[in-house]
Write a protein that holds these residues in place. Structure first.
Motif, PDB file in Angstrom:
ATOM      1  N   ASP A 106     -11.716 -13.712 -30.511  1.00 49.10           N
ATOM      2  CA  ASP A 106     -12.783 -14.675 -30.780  1.00 49.10           C
ATOM      3  C   ASP A 106     -12.944 -15.598 -29.591  1.00 49.10           C
ATOM      4  OD1 ASP A 106     -13.218 -13.624 -33.304  1.00 49.10           O
ATOM      5  OD2 ASP A 106     -11.747 -14.948 -34.249  1.00 49.10           O
TER       6      ASP A 106
ATOM      7  N   VAL B  97     -17.729 -17.603 -31.017  1.00 48.63           N
ATOM      8  CA  VAL B  97     -17.143 -18.734 -31.741  1.00 48.63           C
ATOM      9  C   VAL B  97     -18.228 -19.800 -31.863  1.00 48.63           C
ATOM     10  CG1 VAL B  97     -15.394 -20.527 -31.729  1.00 48.63           C
ATOM     11  CG2 VAL B  97     -14.827 -18.246 -30.908  1.00 48.63           C
ATOM     12  N   GLY B  98     -18.574 -20.164 -33.050  1.00 46.81           N
ATOM     13  CA  GLY B  98     -19.636 -21.144 -33.241  1.00 46.81           C
ATOM     14  C   GLY B  98     -20.999 -20.493 -33.146  1.00 46.81           C
ATOM     15  N   ASN B  99     -22.019 -21.328 -32.859  1.00 46.82           N
ATOM     16  CA  ASN B  99     -23.405 -20.863 -32.862  1.00 46.82           C
ATOM     17  C   ASN B  99     -23.885 -20.342 -31.511  1.00 46.82           C
ATOM     18  OD1 ASN B  99     -23.825 -21.488 -35.595  1.00 46.82           O
ATOM     19  ND2 ASN B  99     -24.229 -23.652 -35.084  1.00 46.82           N
TER      20      ASN B  99
ATOM     21  N   ASN C  75     -28.542 -19.198 -28.687  1.00 48.16           N
ATOM     22  CA  ASN C  75     -28.278 -20.236 -29.686  1.00 48.16           C
ATOM     23  C   ASN C  75     -28.639 -19.691 -31.070  1.00 48.16           C
ATOM     24  OD1 ASN C  75     -27.968 -22.507 -31.235  1.00 48.16           O
ATOM     25  ND2 ASN C  75     -29.651 -23.658 -30.282  1.00 48.16           N
TER      26      ASN C  75
ATOM     27  N   GLY D  58     -27.891 -21.370 -33.817  1.00 49.24           N
ATOM     28  CA  GLY D  58     -27.933 -22.501 -34.723  1.00 49.24           C
ATOM     29  C   GLY D  58     -29.357 -22.928 -35.046  1.00 49.24           C
TER      30      GLY D  58
ATOM     31  N   ASN E 217     -19.238 -27.784 -22.558  1.00 45.30           N
ATOM     32  CA  ASN E 217     -19.116 -27.931 -24.005  1.00 45.30           C
ATOM     33  C   ASN E 217     -18.995 -26.611 -24.769  1.00 45.30           C
ATOM     34  OD1 ASN E 217     -21.699 -27.195 -23.376  1.00 45.30           O
ATOM     35  ND2 ASN E 217     -22.714 -28.606 -24.796  1.00 45.30           N
ATOM     36  N   ILE E 218     -18.832 -25.484 -24.077  1.00 46.54           N
ATOM     37  CA  ILE E 218     -18.559 -24.207 -24.751  1.00 46.54           C
ATOM     38  C   ILE E 218     -17.462 -23.483 -23.983  1.00 46.54           C
ATOM     39  CG2 ILE E 218     -20.904 -23.966 -25.678  1.00 46.54           C
ATOM     40  CD1 ILE E 218     -21.396 -21.845 -23.490  1.00 46.54           C
TER      41      ILE E 218
END
Length: 911
Positions: A604, A699-701, A727, A729, A811-812
């Motif tokens: 991941d 991992v995440g959006n 993206n 999200g 930030n990622i």
């Protein structure tokens, strides 16, 4: 002044073989022509080797030499060719040149100092060995000394050609053929052996006293020279006596030469710091010999990465020349002891002639213990506190590491495991640390405790890396809900052998688990390619496990799939399938078999991936393997070979593990190539390919991935790395590039574009369900200028096979990809080479002679022929490249690109 028109035709070049260029009607391959012409100059170098050998014969052999005496054929005690074979085996051009040149000089030394010369290029020589018992003199006949010298000259031409750039893959095969020929010529015949016991050690004398030349038993000779006899140490060698691994047993050899007359050697002392031995040789005649100590022992310390043990000490030789008071030489029977020589008055003797001499030298020696360490005796085992747990339980993981060798080792363990992550799983590192294990010791380490909140089967993987080798273990735990009435399941399958040879029987040991509160009747079957080959009816007790062995007799060559199926039964009634287990297996028909696994299969966001290569040697002798692992774009991640680590003993197997870091959402395919010759997919030797896949999940959006094209570039080239951001999200996300790493060179871009790295669109805003692209352009010459001040230093990037390019965001998670760097000549070099390969061959001897050691020297002639034989060097017609070539060689120095701080065994700098 008159002028001469001279047409120069190299020896061995038959112009009649060249076509009538006016009659050429079809296509013409210049590259093929140049390669053939280039290779032909190697044979021109062989002509020079023959001419030089003829000159050596004229220098030393008499007009009518005698016939060589008969004797027992044996190995050559004067000259060894092992360093040449090692260089050929490891395909190390620099070592190849050095080894051949040094051996050739040793043969010439033997020829020049021979005691007699025989017909057909033979010589006579003697060896003297002195130990604690006495002196042994052995007389030898070397019938093919001249042939050996000529063959070494031919090998030298091949070695220089390879070192300078001739990439013809057949040259290493030609070198092996020449080495086999050399081995025949290196054999000698032992003609006679004589032994003389050592004299009784002399009584200590209060001061140096010259010899009593009035002693009747010491006849005086006429003094024709004032040269003082000298004892000279040529070399000190450390030789292993036995294969005992701990402690090591060895002895020390002193190779000496006595010149100018006899000497009295009172004592030779060997001191290792912990042990001391003394030998009394007595009278030594002029000539060369060896003084040998008794056995010493050296305990082996902890082995980590080198697998080498260093020993050392001091040798002290106390001797005096045998001379008359006026410095003239006399002859003493070599059986006389120093104590039997009288001690007259000192008057009339000169201290500088008769004084006792003392020689004191330090020595060191290194023993390579790679062959002493058996990797099959180093084991790592993961011990979970529960193989079956309920949801909400915690499982404690321990590691048991065992060293069954007689050598202590030091290594680093790492344990990874899958853990619940929402509805899915992710792989985490549970722990890792350095550990030291003594000989025949084991240790048990509690690593971590993991809570399991979701049902499922969770895998674990452990690796213990030590001394360039690895031991691994993998398995899984089952987590089920408390209200589950129970289940029958396959806990694991052990396949032995997992790399079978054709027609071999393969055993599948199946471990069955039962969590029912009652006993169960089962039917278990083994399918190969969908066909049942074995089946059994077994019973298993309540809340227990059972092992069942299924057999596949006479494995068929090729790739196969297997499936193990378990059914519950009641008498003859099949109640249905309860579990299955499947895999793949290959049966081999060659000299070795190989498997390749990639773990974990999913990550991941990114992380560490482990490659395990297992090789089984079917041969009755050792096997050396070479190869590489590359990614889906062809970038080399791991390069294997070139050390004893990749030697598999007869009928044994070895496993090699490598780790690699991947970032960015993508599906990855890693390919393994391995062979038993040169590690290149060129059809030489037995070759095997295999591949493994893994996936990096988001991992995440935000889904981010990066691909660099081209993935294989010249050290003066460039690549573009395209980053795709998506993206998923429901709101805008701002993303900025924070820095770019090139291998271990951190933050080579940190916000400002340079000639080396240019980032298009370093900051983006991603709307919901939209994607953006960021491109990172990398130019190696520009990067070299930014880092080291000059684009010339781009060649420093040749220091490593491949580099990981990592782009870090604010930030990622980061993204990465790998590029491989290779040498590629410029267009100017290429044109110079094409012209230079033709003209350079003709004038190569003159050029190299003028720039190296003089055109009349052997070095100049043979190197020139080899340089002319190289397709790819820069010798040209004298317009541009001759000067460039030698400037490049003299100026080229690698800058220090740091190695990875963590041992991963891969070939990717920063990966």
């Amino acid at each position: 002044m008159s002028h001469l028109n001279v047409e120069f035709i190299p020896p061995g070049l038959n112009l009649s073989n060249f076509p009538d260029f006016d009659s050429i009607a079809g296509s013409f391959s210049m590259s093929a022509f140049l390669q053939a012409l280039s290779d032909s100059f190697i044979f021109t170098g062989w002509k020079y080797a023959k001419y030089e050998t003829w000159a050596v014969e004229k220098e030393y052999w008499p007009t009518s030499p005698s016939q060589a005496p008969s004797g027992t054929l044996t190995a050559n005690p004067l000259v060894s060719t092992s360093s040449i074979w090692s260089a050929i085996l490891n395909q190390n051009p620099g070592s190849f040149v050095y080894a051949v040149k040094a051996t050739k000089n040793d043969v010439l030394d033997a020829i020049s100092s021979a005691s007699a010369y025989y017909s057909n290029g033979g010589i006579a020589f003697s060896t003297v060995t002195i130990n604690s018992n006495g002196k042994t003199v052995r007389r030898y006949s070397w019938e093919n000394a001249l042939n050996a010298y000529r063959t070494l000259g031919e090998l030298y031409t091949i070695a220089v050609a390879i070192e300078k750039g001739n990439s013809n893959p057949e040259l290493w095969g030609l070198a092996r053929e020449k080495y086999d020929e050399l081995e025949k010529y290196m054999k000698v015949r032992l003609v006679s052996t004589s032994f003389t016991p050592n004299p009784v050690p002399p009584k200590p004398s209060p001061m140096p006293i010259p010899l009593d030349i009035s002693t009747p038993s010491l006849p005086k000779t006429s003094s024709t020279t004032t040269q003082t006899p000298v004892f000279k140490i040529n070399a000190i060698r450390v030789v292993r006596t036995t294969r005992d691994s701990n402690p090591i047993k060895y002895h020390v050899l002193i190779d000496y030469t006595v010149t100018g007359g006899q000497v009295v050697v009172y004592n030779v002392t060997f001191n290792t710091g912990s042990e001391e031995q003394t030998i009394t040789p007595g009278i030594l005649d002029p000539g060369s010999g060896t003084i040998e100590s008794g056995n010493f022992t050296a305990p082996v310390g902890v082995l980590d990465g080198s697998l080498k043990v260093k020993v050392g000490g001091i040798v002290t030789v106390t001797y005096r020349p045998v001379v008359t008071p006026d410095g003239g030489s006399i002859i003493i029977k070599s059986t006389s002891a120093p104590a039997s020589i009288g001690e007259p008055s000192i008057s009339g003797y000169s201290d500088d002639i008769t004084a006792i001499r003392v020689i004191k030298l330090e020595y060191t020696g290194t023993f390579d213990l790679i062959s002493q360490l058996d990797p099959e005796k180093v084991k790592v085992k993961v011990i979970p506190s529960k193989d079956v747990a309920e949801v909400g339980d915690s499982i404690t993981f321990k590691l048991r590491i065992k060293n069954g060798n007689t050598l202590p080792i030091r290594g680093y363990y790492t344990l990874y495991a899958q853990v619940p992550d929402g509805p899915g799983k992710r792989t985490v590192k549970l722990g890792g640390d350095r550990v030291t294990l003594g000989a025949n010791k084991e240790t048990e380490i509690t690593v971590s405790t993991v809570p399991y909140s979701e049902p499922g089967r969770y895998e674990y993987f452990a690796v213990f890396s030590y001394a360039g080798l690895q031991a691994t273990d993998r398995g899984s735990v089952l987590v089920q809900r408390e209200d589950d009435p129970g289940k029958v399941y396959i806990e694991g399958v052990e396949v032995n052998p997992d790399l079978p040879k054709e027609y071999e029987t393969v055993n599948f040991t199946v471990t069955l688990g039962n969590t029912y509160p009652t006993a169960e009747d089962l039917k278990i079957a083994l399918y190969i390619d969908g066909r049942v080959v074995d089946e059994k009816n077994v019973g298993i007790s309540a809340n227990s496990e059972n092992k069942v062995v299924l057999r596949w007799s006479s494995a068929e060559k090729g790739d196969h799939s297997y499936r193990i199926e378990v059914n519950r039964t009641l008498g003859n009634v099949n109640l249905g399938k309860v579990d299955t287990y499947s895999g793949n297996i290959t049966a081999f028909d060659g000299d070795f078999g190989v498997s390749f696994t990639v773990w974990p299969r999913t990550l991941d966001g990114g992380g560490k991936v482990w490659f395990t290569v297992k090789v089984r040697n079917y041969r009755p002798d050792k096997l050396d393997v070479r190869g590489f692992i590359e990614d889906e774009d062809g970038a080399v991640i791991v390069k294997m070979g070139g050390s004893g680590v990749y030697t598999i003993p007869a009928r044994r197997e070895k496993s090699f593990s490598f780790s690699y870091t991947v970032y960015g959402v993508a599906n990855h395919t890693f390919k393994l190539f391995i062979d038993n010759t040169d590690g290149k997919p060129n059809g030489n030797g037995e070759e095997h390919w295999d591949e493994g896949t893994m996936e990096v999940n988001p991992v995440g959006n935000i889904i981010a991935n990066m691909s660099c094209k081209p993935a294989v570039i010249s050290y003066t080239g460039s690549t573009s790395c395209r980053i795709t951001l998506l993206n998923q999200g429901d709101s805008d996300v701002a993303i900025s590039v924070a820095s770019v790493d090139f291998g271990t060179l951190r933050e080579v871009w940190n916000g400002a574009n340079t000639k080396g790295i240019n980032v298009d669109l370093a900051s983006v805003v991603l709307p919901p369900n939209d994607d953006k692209t960021i491109v990172v352009h990398i130019d190696l010459e520009g990067l070299a200028q930014t880092i080291w001040g000059d684009k010339y230093y781009a060649r420093n990037f040749l220091e490593h096979e491949s580099y990981m390019i990592t782009v870090n965001f604010d930030n990622i998670y980061p993204v990465s990809d790998t590029v491989s760097v290779f040498y590629e000549e410029s267009s100017i070099e290429k044109h110079s080479r094409e012209l230079g390969s033709i003209i350079g061959g003709f004038i190569g001897g003159v050029i190299a002679g003028a720039i190296t050691e003089g055109s009349a020297t052997e070095e100049g002639i043979v190197t020139g022929a080899a340089l002319g034989a190289i397709l790819g060097d820069k010798i040209s017609s004298g317009v541009v490249s001759i000067l460039d070539f030698f400037i490049d060689i003299s100026n080229f120095k690698l800058q220090d690109i740091p190695n990875d701080s963590v041992q991963d065994n891969n070939s990717v700098n920063g990966g």
